[in-house]
Write a protein that holds these residues in place. Structure first.
Motif, PDB file in Angstrom:
ATOM      1  N   GLY A 286      83.763  36.034 -13.544  1.00 37.85           N
ATOM      2  CA  GLY A 286      82.454  35.401 -13.444  1.00 37.85           C
ATOM      3  C   GLY A 286      82.445  33.944 -13.851  1.00 37.85           C
ATOM      4  N   ILE A 287      83.611  33.312 -13.902  1.00 36.65           N
ATOM      5  CA  ILE A 287      83.694  31.894 -14.275  1.00 36.65           C
ATOM      6  C   ILE A 287      83.413  31.040 -13.047  1.00 36.65           C
ATOM      7  N   HIS A 288      82.462  30.131 -13.176  1.00 33.11           N
ATOM      8  CA  HIS A 288      82.155  29.236 -12.055  1.00 33.11           C
ATOM      9  C   HIS A 288      81.748  27.867 -12.595  1.00 33.11           C
ATOM     10  N   PRO A 289      82.323  26.797 -12.057  1.00 29.30           N
ATOM     11  CA  PRO A 289      83.347  26.807 -11.006  1.00 29.30           C
ATOM     12  C   PRO A 289      84.676  27.343 -11.533  1.00 29.30           C
ATOM     13  N   PRO A 290      85.448  28.032 -10.680  1.00 31.13           N
ATOM     14  CA  PRO A 290      86.692  28.627 -11.166  1.00 31.13           C
ATOM     15  C   PRO A 290      87.715  27.595 -11.615  1.00 31.13           C
ATOM     16  N   GLU A 291      87.574  26.351 -11.130  1.00 28.69           N
ATOM     17  CA  GLU A 291      88.485  25.297 -11.551  1.00 28.69           C
ATOM     18  C   GLU A 291      88.359  24.972 -13.036  1.00 28.69           C
ATOM     19  N   SER A 292      87.278  25.430 -13.680  1.00 29.61           N
ATOM     20  CA  SER A 292      87.091  25.177 -15.108  1.00 29.61           C
ATOM     21  C   SER A 292      87.840  26.177 -15.983  1.00 29.61           C
ATOM     22  N   PHE A 293      88.443  27.183 -15.380  1.00 30.89           N
ATOM     23  CA  PHE A 293      89.189  28.202 -16.120  1.00 30.89           C
ATOM     24  C   PHE A 293      90.302  27.535 -16.926  1.00 30.89           C
ATOM     25  N   GLY A 294      90.477  27.982 -18.154  1.00 26.92           N
ATOM     26  CA  GLY A 294      91.414  27.345 -19.067  1.00 26.92           C
ATOM     27  C   GLY A 294      92.848  27.297 -18.603  1.00 26.92           C
ATOM     28  N   ARG A 295      93.262  28.208 -17.740  1.00 26.01           N
ATOM     29  CA  ARG A 295      94.640  28.216 -17.288  1.00 26.01           C
ATOM     30  C   ARG A 295      94.913  27.191 -16.193  1.00 26.01           C
ATOM     31  N   VAL A 296      93.863  26.605 -15.601  1.00 24.01           N
ATOM     32  CA  VAL A 296      94.085  25.655 -14.503  1.00 24.01           C
ATOM     33  C   VAL A 296      93.326  24.338 -14.662  1.00 24.01           C
ATOM     34  N   HIS A 297      92.382  24.267 -15.585  1.00 22.53           N
ATOM     35  CA  HIS A 297      91.492  23.098 -15.644  1.00 22.53           C
ATOM     36  C   HIS A 297      92.243  21.800 -15.929  1.00 22.53           C
ATOM     37  N   HIS A 298      93.446  21.918 -16.523  1.00 24.60           N
ATOM     38  CA  HIS A 298      94.228  20.725 -16.854  1.00 24.60           C
ATOM     39  C   HIS A 298      94.985  20.163 -15.660  1.00 24.60           C
ATOM     40  N   LEU A 299      95.020  20.891 -14.553  1.00 28.47           N
ATOM     41  CA  LEU A 299      95.773  20.417 -13.389  1.00 28.47           C
ATOM     42  C   LEU A 299      95.093  19.203 -12.773  1.00 28.47           C
ATOM     43  N   PRO A 300      95.855  18.344 -12.121  1.00 23.89           N
ATOM     44  CA  PRO A 300      95.242  17.182 -11.458  1.00 23.89           C
ATOM     45  C   PRO A 300      94.164  17.620 -10.471  1.00 23.89           C
ATOM     46  N   LYS A 301      93.101  16.828 -10.382  1.00 25.57           N
ATOM     47  CA  LYS A 301      91.978  17.202  -9.522  1.00 25.57           C
ATOM     48  C   LYS A 301      92.400  17.375  -8.069  1.00 25.57           C
ATOM     49  N   LYS A 302      93.323  16.527  -7.600  1.00 28.81           N
ATOM     50  CA  LYS A 302      93.792  16.667  -6.223  1.00 28.81           C
ATOM     51  C   LYS A 302      94.479  18.002  -6.006  1.00 28.81           C
ATOM     52  N   ARG A 303      95.257  18.428  -7.016  1.00 31.32           N
ATOM     53  CA  ARG A 303      95.953  19.716  -6.911  1.00 31.32           C
ATOM     54  C   ARG A 303      94.949  20.864  -6.891  1.00 31.32           C
ATOM     55  N   LEU A 304      93.951  20.818  -7.765  1.00 26.53           N
ATOM     56  CA  LEU A 304      92.928  21.861  -7.785  1.00 26.53           C
ATOM     57  C   LEU A 304      92.148  21.897  -6.469  1.00 26.53           C
ATOM     58  N   ALA A 305      91.816  20.730  -5.952  1.00 29.04           N
ATOM     59  CA  ALA A 305      91.087  20.670  -4.685  1.00 29.04           C
ATOM     60  C   ALA A 305      91.905  21.278  -3.563  1.00 29.04           C
ATOM     61  N   ALA A 306      93.216  21.018  -3.556  1.00 28.50           N
ATOM     62  CA  ALA A 306      94.081  21.577  -2.519  1.00 28.50           C
ATOM     63  C   ALA A 306      94.151  23.103  -2.623  1.00 28.50           C
ATOM     64  N   ILE A 307      94.183  23.604  -3.849  1.00 24.18           N
ATOM     65  CA  ILE A 307      94.209  25.056  -4.050  1.00 24.18           C
ATOM     66  C   ILE A 307      92.932  25.689  -3.515  1.00 24.18           C
ATOM     67  N   MET A 308      91.793  25.112  -3.874  1.00 20.48           N
ATOM     68  CA  MET A 308      90.510  25.644  -3.412  1.00 20.48           C
ATOM     69  C   MET A 308      90.386  25.533  -1.890  1.00 20.48           C
ATOM     70  N   ASP A 309      90.843  24.426  -1.325  1.00 17.62           N
ATOM     71  CA  ASP A 309      90.785  24.264   0.130  1.00 17.62           C
ATOM     72  C   ASP A 309      91.628  25.330   0.820  1.00 17.62           C
ATOM     73  N   GLY A 310      92.789  25.628   0.250  1.00 17.02           N
ATOM     74  CA  GLY A 310      93.642  26.653   0.836  1.00 17.02           C
ATOM     75  C   GLY A 310      93.001  28.027   0.801  1.00 17.02           C
ATOM     76  N   LEU A 311      92.326  28.347  -0.295  1.00 21.28           N
ATOM     77  CA  LEU A 311      91.637  29.637  -0.404  1.00 21.28           C
ATOM     78  C   LEU A 311      90.457  29.705   0.559  1.00 21.28           C
ATOM     79  N   ARG A 312      89.767  28.571   0.758  1.00 19.95           N
ATOM     80  CA  ARG A 312      88.667  28.539   1.730  1.00 19.95           C
ATOM     81  C   ARG A 312      89.196  28.737   3.149  1.00 19.95           C
ATOM     82  N   GLU A 313      90.295  28.077   3.462  1.00 22.50           N
ATOM     83  CA  GLU A 313      90.855  28.199   4.810  1.00 22.50           C
ATOM     84  C   GLU A 313      91.254  29.637   5.116  1.00 22.50           C
ATOM     85  N   ARG A 314      91.646  30.375   4.092  1.00 21.59           N
ATOM     86  CA  ARG A 314      92.013  31.777   4.291  1.00 21.59           C
ATOM     87  C   ARG A 314      90.816  32.708   4.211  1.00 21.59           C
ATOM     88  N   GLY A 315      89.631  32.144   3.938  1.00 21.40           N
ATOM     89  CA  GLY A 315      88.424  32.964   3.889  1.00 21.40           C
ATOM     90  C   GLY A 315      88.273  33.779   2.623  1.00 21.40           C
TER      91      GLY A 315
END
Length: 275
Positions: free
Chosen positions: A187-216
């Protein structure tokens, strides 16, 4: 056995969590000379694999970002032998369990029986395809019941983790993507705020989210789609299925006895937040 594997995960995980949440393990590792929490974490958890390069640790752990293992391996072993780190992890973790449970429960016949049955399960599964579990199987089984319970629970955690990685690979879900799906499940939203990933570069996080969106798997707002929930559930179900083998070594009566013995132990650890 799938439901048994899930129940055993629920009962054993709080025993393992002292390693990461309680103070004693970190204090033992710091006393060896590890400079940071993560130096001690990588050095002690990877130690059963031997002096492997960072690339192997990265592959075995799976869910850390590229380059994170290399910040600690092999430098964390250059002055501190891996064997010393893994021994410190065991000492500190067992001390945490003993402190949280108190003398009466830590010294009870029920804990001794729980340790023995957990050890029986933990040493009974095939090691093929299970890198972290196989590494743990090379370590000696502690004679002290509290240490034996923690050690066996941790062996089973690594066995389950190896199977979970296999399920993720089969579903084409990478380590960072797995954290995003877990965040959504919690129930964490936005999921990018999760402690295990929030430290990643914003471009990297955006690419991850874009990939998940592309896969539906997530929608435009970064929430689960029905397809995403189905993939997450399929991964968890397969993880349970792959985690069942160790418990096949126990009879139905032994499983019932183990669950009954673990319940008060787990309840106390959960109440303490395993710290």
């Amino acid at each position: 056995m799938t439901s048994t594997a899930r129940r055993m995960f629920e009962l054993l995980e709080p025993i393992c969590l002292v390693t990461f949440f309680a103070d004693e393990c970190n204090e033992e590792l710091a006393a060896l000379g590890h400079r940071t929490y993560w130096d001690g974490y990588f050095a002690s958890r990877a130690a059963p694999l031997g002096r492997v390069p960072a690339e192997v640790v990265h592959a075995a752990f799976y869910n850390f970002a590229e380059g994170e293992a290399a910040r600690h391996i092999p430098s964390a072993w250059q002055t501190i032998p891996p064997e010393a780190s893994v021994a410190a992890r065991e000492r500190g973790s067992a001390a945490s369990v003993r402190r949280i449970l108190g003398d009466d429960l830590a010294g009870s016949p029920g804990l001794v029986r729980a340790a023995d049955l957990t050890a029986k399960a933990a040493t009974s599964a095939p090691t093929v395809g299970r890198m972290m579990y196989a590494g743990m199987r090379t370590l000696p089984m502690p004679s002290d019941p509290v240490a034996r319970l923690w050690h066996s629970a941790t062996m089973l955690r690594e066995h389950r983790g190896d199977g979970h990685i296999a399920a993720l690979v089969g579903a084409r879900i990478g380590g960072a993507e797995a954290h995003i799906l877990s965040a959504l499940e919690m129930g964490i939203h936005p999921p990018e705020s999760f402690g295990r990933v929030h430290h990643l570069p914003k471009k990297r996080l955006a690419a991850i989210m874009d990939g998940l969106r592309e896969r539906g798997l997530v929608d435009a707002e970064g929430r689960f789609t029905d397809a995403g929930r189905e993939v997450k559930q399929r991964i968890e179900s397969l993880t349970d299925e792959l985690a069942a083998a160790p418990y096949e070594a126990l009879s139905a009566a032994e499983l019932d006895e183990l669950i009954a013995a673990l319940e008060p132990i787990t309840a106390k650890l959960v109440a303490a937040g395993s710290r």
